[in-house]
Write an enzyme that holds these catalytic residues in place. Sequence first.
Site, PDB file in Angstrom:
ATOM      1  N   LYS A   1      11.438  95.092  34.538  1.00  0.00           N
ATOM      2  CA  LYS A   1      12.423  94.720  33.526  1.00  0.00           C
ATOM      3  C   LYS A   1      12.826  95.978  32.765  1.00  0.00           C
ATOM      4  O   LYS A   1      11.983  96.645  32.160  1.00  0.00           O
ATOM      5  CB  LYS A   1      11.827  93.688  32.568  1.00  0.00           C
TER       6      LYS A   1
ATOM      7  N   LYS B   1      15.103  92.691  36.737  1.00  0.00           N
ATOM      8  CA  LYS B   1      16.029  92.312  35.666  1.00  0.00           C
ATOM      9  C   LYS B   1      16.528  93.556  34.954  1.00  0.00           C
ATOM     10  O   LYS B   1      15.710  94.399  34.610  1.00  0.00           O
ATOM     11  CB  LYS B   1      15.267  91.409  34.690  1.00  0.00           C
TER      12      LYS B   1
ATOM     13  N   TYR C   1      23.180  82.126  34.021  1.00  0.00           N
ATOM     14  CA  TYR C   1      23.846  81.189  33.116  1.00  0.00           C
ATOM     15  C   TYR C   1      24.988  80.466  33.826  1.00  0.00           C
ATOM     16  O   TYR C   1      25.537  79.509  33.288  1.00  0.00           O
ATOM     17  CB  TYR C   1      24.350  81.935  31.867  1.00  0.00           C
TER      18      TYR C   1
END
Length: 307
Positions: free
Chosen positions: A178, A232, A297
């Site tokens: 990340k 990510k 999303y």
Amino acid sequence: MVAETRLGIDDLIAPLFVREGIDTPQPIDSLPGVVQHTVASLRQEVRELRDLGVPSVILFGVPEHKDATGSGASDPAGIVQVALGELRAEVGDDVVVMADLCVDEYTDHGHCGIVRDDGTVDNDATLELYAAAAVAQARAGADVIAPSGMMDGQVAMIRGALDLDGHPETPILAYAAKYASALYGPFRDAVDVTIADGGDRKGYQQDPANAREAMAEIQADLDEGADMVMVKPALAYLDVIAETRATTDVPVAAYHVSGEYAMVHAAAERGWVDGDAVMAEHLLSIKRAGADLILTYAARAIAEGMQ
Ligand code: PBG
């Protein structure tokens, strides 16, 4: 017929926000189409996602009160724990309900751990908070625990705590690589997080310049017991996704983060790109790079488009 890659609804994990102390869902300006849910609207959303064929959701909590140690993250009455219980009752085993595990949404300083007097984050002291939060989430019914705080040793600590508390079969999806990315801005709006004193997460998240370091982080998490690993953000790190896929056998997840989603919407609003087409192309490319699972999303919109 000759397509090498296909994006399917069953590749998608929908990130969802649930906020304590509100009566109606609150829109998030920088994340069009995404809301902070009430517990009731969350139940409805997850039911609808199930009916659309989306196999999984990941929950983020927005508590009413924040404190120095983010105690809401491990409180049995904390908003995510309450929501997990409600979702278990609502959809049973039909949906894989994941819990993001971090404390930044719950701390008054916005960091992912315990902050020392000099403003730095205390890695090892923070691990205790994560262990308590993991146990609270598993007890509340989380199917998968997904630690996103990027503290060293977090996977081993959480694995040990889950095993001791009688959850040896609860898997861990580790946010393993990340990056300290500028693409998380809209997410921080969604969870009402501002890092104190203009701070950042470069002390614990990764340097975008480094790919070999990402592989070391992924290996460390696998050695500590991670069942799945995540890269990510996604699009700017397709090389890292591809390398992870090539060198590991566990499921690889990629997080198509808030900024990646918001940029497509912003350009589409101006009529500069075809938003649906760009979104589908981006997600397909993340799959092609090697991701088995994509947190996005756009999950609901993609699933609706595929009905
Ligand atoms: C930390 C966390 C963040 C995101 C997911 N978990 C923000 C951060 O690290 O600052 C970002 C997700 C996104 O931008 O969509 N709890």
